[in-house]
Design an enzyme around this catalytic site. Sequence first.
Site, PDB file in Angstrom:
ATOM      1  N   GLY A   1      42.933  43.411  48.315  1.00  0.00           N
ATOM      2  CA  GLY A   1      43.245  43.945  49.629  1.00  0.00           C
ATOM      3  C   GLY A   1      44.494  44.797  49.531  1.00  0.00           C
ATOM      4  O   GLY A   1      44.809  45.321  48.460  1.00  0.00           O
TER       5      GLY A   1
ATOM      6  N   LYS B   1      50.149  40.170  51.900  1.00  0.00           N
ATOM      7  CA  LYS B   1      48.864  40.613  51.373  1.00  0.00           C
ATOM      8  C   LYS B   1      47.786  40.380  52.399  1.00  0.00           C
ATOM      9  O   LYS B   1      47.574  39.234  52.808  1.00  0.00           O
ATOM     10  CB  LYS B   1      48.513  39.787  50.135  1.00  0.00           C
TER      11      LYS B   1
ATOM     12  N   ASP C   1      44.498  34.163  37.287  1.00  0.00           N
ATOM     13  CA  ASP C   1      44.305  35.613  37.357  1.00  0.00           C
ATOM     14  C   ASP C   1      45.525  36.333  36.786  1.00  0.00           C
ATOM     15  O   ASP C   1      46.038  37.281  37.358  1.00  0.00           O
ATOM     16  CB  ASP C   1      44.059  36.034  38.816  1.00  0.00           C
TER      17      ASP C   1
END
Lengths: 1209, 190
Positions: A105, A124, A217
């Site tokens: 995003g 975010k 991640d």
Amino acid sequence: MDATPYDRRREIDALFGQALDRRPEERRAFLEDRCAEDSDLLHEVERLLVDHGAAEGFLDDRRAWFDTSRLRGLIGEEDDAAANRAGQRVGLYRIVEPLGRGGMGTVFLAERDDGQFEKRVALKVIKRGMDTDAIRRRFRYERQILARLEHPNIARLLDGGVTEDGLPYFVMEYVRGEPIDQYCDRKQLALDDRLRLFLTVCEAVQYAHRNLVVHRDLKPSNILVAEPASARTRAGRVKLLDFGIARLLDDPEQAETLPMTRTGLGWMTPSYAAPEQIRGNPVTTTTDVYALGMILYELLTGHRPYQIRGLTPSEVERVVCERMPAKPSTAVIRAESGTDEVRTPQTTPEAVSRLRSTEPDRLRRWLKGDLDNIILKALRKEPDRRYSSVEQFAEDLRRHREKRPVLARKPTRRYRLSRFVRRHRIEVTAAVLVVLSLIGGLVGTLWQAYRATEALHKVEELADIGLSYNVANKAGTLQEQQLDLSLLLSVQALRFAETYEARDRLLAGLQANPHLVGYFGKQAEIAALSPDRAVLATSHADSTIRLWDARTRRPFGSPLTAAPARVALLTRFPNNESLVFSPDGALLAASLEDSTIRLWEVHSGRFLGPLETGDPLNPGLAFSPDGTQVAAGSAVDGSVILWEVDTRQRVGAFSTGFELKTTNLAFSPEGTVLTAWGASKRAPPGEPPRLQSILLSWNVATRRRIGPPLIDHAWFGTQAFSPDGAVWVTGAAGGTSLVLREPTTGRPLGQPLVGFTSPVQHLAFSPDSTVLAKSHADSTIRLWNARTGRLLTGQYTAKGIEALAFSTDGGAVIVEEENGLVFWEIDTQQKAFYLNGRSFLHHQPLEPGSLRFLLKEQGKITLVDFAKSQAIGQLKATAPRASGEIARTALDPAEKRLALGYDDGTVVLWDVVADRPAGESLSGLIGSLSHLAFSPDGTALAASSEAGRFVLWDVATRGYRGELQTGPNRLWGLAFSPDGQALALADSSSIALLDAATLKPLHEPLADPVFGGGLGLAFSPDGKQLAAIVFTDEIEVVVWDLATREAIRQFRPSGAVGTMAFSPDGTLLALGTGSVAELWDVEMGHRLGDLPGGEEGGAEDIAFSPDGRLIATAHYDGTIRLWEVERRLRLGEPLKGHTSPVKSLAFSPDESKLYSADAGGAVGVWPVSLELWKTQACRLAHRNLTPAEWQTYIEGRTYQKTCPDLPNP
Amino acid sequence: MDAQTHEVTKLLLAVFNGDEAAANQLWDAVYQELQRIAHRELRGERLGHTLNTTALVNEVYLKLVDQKMQVPLQNRRHFFALACRAMRQILVNHARARNARKRAGRKHEVSLIEAGEIPVKRDEDLLALDEALTRLEAWEPRQAQVIELRFFGGYSMKEIAGILGIGIRTAQLDWEKARTYLYRDLRSDA
């Protein structure tokens, strides 16, 4: 201008400066003169002068540049954001502007909208398409865990929720910086710098893992590095973003049913995803290990392990899950164009190397081997074949950096040895530094720095821990074992102190806390440190043997198994060891109480088995110097058995011919000769049975005995090999002679060492094999030349000598005596250091330079204050004149005469050498003497009186060179300029500068309507400044620049100043006030600190030592105190002896003496050893400074002199 | 005593140990604190004043350096030099950010805002000066530092001499020379 070569620029700049320093109208002529042969230079500087004129006022208009109303705009709060969300409120936050857009995003810069405007955050907003309800639920559930993640390198997750338009958002700490890969490339960081940065990343990930959060991640864009701190620093500060976000977004139910969906969703970065993520298998901490491996691969090589751009998901899966990545060292020699997201359009070996500030070949060699192995281990397809934790991964990288063996490689012995050798190639100076470093296991960088000082502070830290242990122990909070070990290590480190100084400092560090209670292995009975100092082995009463990573002080694997009995505690006897590392450190051998000897592989902890023998063995063993063989004595027939280490098979035996209980096995340094002491109750045939001690030696190769056995009738004899193996010295117990022998034949070398009446107890060789020290039952220690058998001068005494050794540099004999350790400095034949402790160290002293400290017994050991300050001077001469009070003294630079100025105006010259008056008193001064000074060349003596009289005597002729009467004013101050050309005189209204030869004024007086005249004067050492104690209530000391005749500094001391002194380098001014002596920084005009006077009042006089390191202060109570300047530490106890107030002080130029004179007429000549003082200053500093402060300390002034084996900065 | 103060002071001492991590942390601490108080100052009511960078730097010093810890002179000097560098960085970063925003978004040009009667320099000027100063740094690091201390830090020559451990005359000459070089550099730029 930039095109101008450096030298040329220097020349121009210098000339430009010189021209500017002149009046404008003089500049032209000056330049023409200087540039007679270089018209280009002339023109260049002239152009600069023109520009200089044009630049007038430039940058002076700071208001125009830094106007607040405009700067406020710069801060950005009033700025409209470009993005359409700008200004929008999201939860408690208001969006300021967009920061970036990613797969998940958009990230915005936002700030709290509730007045807490300091709080800037990254917000975010997750793009549409994700299950907002699930995320919201999970966020609530997870936020507790995530909120716990507080680490300097992890951006905190602060908040989260759903925006008004229904999108999930997260609020995170706002971090500036750029992705780690870009950062590294832009800075062209070398591989090691990259590794270091990467290790910081690992630490953060480790921390999160400990808090049960997996990142999932990790990728370069989630690892931001902030700008470097300063030009001299290359590494930036790391922040990891998005910790826990992946988990929040990850829907476990979905994951189980649709394993590929997540990859398909595209928010996960396939390039860094591990096989288990691609396959949808459970994610664990090893998933992060994999991602870190990917990142490191790319950071180091500039390549990604796989090419997956443009691949379909199934192709990606195949590549990631099946293809073996190329070794990093192979990858760097590939040339690729425009690879997957790699920023460099053309990835060539040259380009990659350039970004790493190296050449392709070096880069490849650097990666080859360890780094290949480490990275590939992290990148294994099977999670359980990777490093099981980030910690292990990082540790292996650290091992690599420190050139220790890495886990990622099969630890063959050859490999371990090769690491050892490589490591020592770098270490150059001192193994001690390494060992000291390993004490500081808390800080990995220590190892890198190889700084004894830092390590020393680690010891101090440990000492502190020891103290806090007492406190903490009550609360039961600290791990006893860890403390035991840390202190044990400190002591162990002493063993390896490479130089006397290092050891000295280490001990000084250990005694940082005088009432330290140390627990030296409460449970440990015996300790041994591996030769590479990486591993510490301890044996315990519960029959376990434990291995410790000596650097981290963490257990190194599990306790060793298969030890059915305790390790034998042996009699204190040289070479009598029961827990022994093989010389290469790969194996550990223990002689157990069950009469077996067992071997373990250190690295794996694997039990290798016992030495094969049918016989029970005597306790104690020895490795051959090459590590291939082990020797121990059979308890059955008294023979000495030899085993091959690799097979543990018996390969031979040395028969003794006696039923001998062997102990004290020793190989000669080359391994060619084996010796053993043994005790036998049964005598050889033909002799009556009695207890005997027998010394035998064998040729190892032939197994033949060398020479006849040396038989003694008491238990202890003595023997030692010189370190170079050339000499074997033996002595009978109770005997009064020693025999130097040729080791391979046993034949005597020259005459026996005789000439002492008391039996020899202990022996030690200096490291260079030239000096032999012996201690005797009469508490004396003597040194002999081990080659010639000649007795060297010097005798050292000790009470109840327990052990003897040389410091590794040969500079000191170390004696363990009844109550502690003594360090005898050989050069000075003085006790240099004393460690008081009630026989707490158990050691074996025969190895030159290494006292072996083992534990004597269980329980606690107390270290008490052992660094007693020593008597360092004494009052020598007394009362040259019976009456009158001495007001001032002055020391002639030639150091032959001391001038004593009496209150009544009499001046006496005292012959220092002969210690008697040098002729009659000097006369001519009227009134009470106010000041006294020798001219710098020593030929003249000047004195002033309160009656305004000034007299200059010729020292040789005793006649007048000149005299002055300054009128009604009292003359207070008097000083010669350092070059002797000028003389400054101060009365109560002005300060006059006179030609020292003619006494004619050089300038107008330095009269100042504010300051008035001066009470005391001092020239700066360069003669360019003059300091005066002035008459005013407010400003006490003023410094004038004599060139401009301007007052440039003013000091306001805490009280009225009576005396002052410039430091020899002119940077400090010491001012004596009624209560303290103050130190001021002349340039900065700051008061640096005080030398407290205490009840005795402040300094009557102050003297700097010639090198500026020490200050002596004279006190009213008759004491003289010494101070270390930099830290203002008081050294030792005050010098006592004077019975009247000490009025004057002077150091002899060679620093060997300090002269003092008191008001009662007594003169002290203190045969001071400034070196000793300075050494003490070092120790004191060590005790009181943090590592950083210590570093600053030794970098200051001339400290290297007395802290010599510290690395130069 | 403030824990941060203690921490920063220790960092300041550690920097001379070659401790890069400490140098980084010190920089961060100084930068952040300076930025914080600069923002505070700018948010205050008193617009149209010159930002008193000297006061800010001094405040940072007093806030971050424990006066009781006997910080050696060279470390203290280092701190002031560092803080002035941070001041420069902060001012330049703001200018850069604003400049970037201007380019990206609005065409609204603010080249000469009138604040009182004094024309305000443009962001580009400050950025150009910063670049020129960086270039000068490569040749004449000390001269560049004098500029940093005087222009960005607002210190007097006497104070600069103290901070750099040089004489006042030397500092003055450095200033004159550096200013000439910068002037020349920026002029050739234009």
